[in-house]
Design a protein around this motif. Sequence first.
Motif, short mmCIF file in Angstrom:
data_model
loop_
_atom_site.label_atom_id
_atom_site.label_comp_id
_atom_site.label_asym_id
_atom_site.label_seq_id
_atom_site.Cartn_x
_atom_site.Cartn_y
_atom_site.Cartn_z
N PRO A 167 1.92 -8.15 -8.60
CA PRO A 167 2.73 -9.16 -7.90
C PRO A 167 3.78 -9.81 -8.80
O PRO A 167 4.86 -10.16 -8.34
N LEU A 168 3.48 -9.91 -10.08
CA LEU A 168 4.45 -10.45 -11.03
C LEU A 168 5.66 -9.52 -11.12
O LEU A 168 6.81 -9.96 -11.04
N GLU A 169 5.40 -8.24 -11.25
CA GLU A 169 6.49 -7.26 -11.32
C GLU A 169 7.32 -7.26 -10.04
O GLU A 169 8.55 -7.22 -10.08
N LEU A 214 0.08 -8.22 -0.48
CA LEU A 214 -1.05 -7.31 -0.57
C LEU A 214 -1.69 -7.34 -1.95
O LEU A 214 -2.91 -7.24 -2.09
N PHE A 215 -0.87 -7.46 -2.98
CA PHE A 215 -1.38 -7.40 -4.35
C PHE A 215 -1.59 -8.77 -4.98
O PHE A 215 -2.27 -8.88 -6.00
N LEU A 221 -6.68 -0.96 1.51
CA LEU A 221 -5.81 -1.21 2.65
C LEU A 221 -5.05 0.06 3.05
O LEU A 221 -4.66 0.21 4.20
N PHE A 222 -4.87 0.96 2.09
CA PHE A 222 -4.16 2.21 2.37
C PHE A 222 -5.13 3.36 2.65
O PHE A 222 -4.84 4.24 3.45
#
Length: 195
Positions: A21-23, A45-46, A148-149
């Motif tokens: 999420p940071l990226e 999601l992350f 989730l995928f």
Amino acid sequence: MLFFAKMYHFMALNVLLAYIPLEISFHFKQVGRRMFLLLGSFWLLFYPNAPYLFTDFFHLERLSIYQGMNQIFGQSLSDWLSFSLLTIGICVYGFLGMATVITVINESFQRNILKKKWQGLLLIVLINFLSSLAIFVGRFDRLHSVHLFTKPVQTIQLIFFDWSVNKVLFVLLLTMMQLILLASIAGLKGLELIE
């Protein structure tokens, strides 16, 4: 962690997941509104991987320096190295990842997706509530973001339709913890070093 922590090798993956999420947040300013909404969905999601790190503190009990309630802490340097690596990974990527909530809110205001302060506060609470749900299923049902995928129906069912008193209490507790940590992060963002 991967190379030096003798018992916390799994933390390398947890820290990598918390970095995602940071990226993603680094790219928000470079995209238009539609792409921001798409990136924001992937971010959401992350995102729970960042506050999830704080639940990894319970792994400290595995260190020999913590054995025995009435004993002085042990002096095993390898255990203190493991302690340091675990704490650094949790704190750095936990806090940096959580700070991306502020980035998402600010970007949402700049793009007129959010227009009023109460909408931003409500979104913060909602993000943290959803994150706490994800932390619960990650910690106790052993689900990961990738499920989730790979198993979308079962994952969504487990997250949103499988409730218990313990789950409700845990989610409320973790939501409050995240809100307090976010308030601390927001407060620290205002600090500047004196030259």
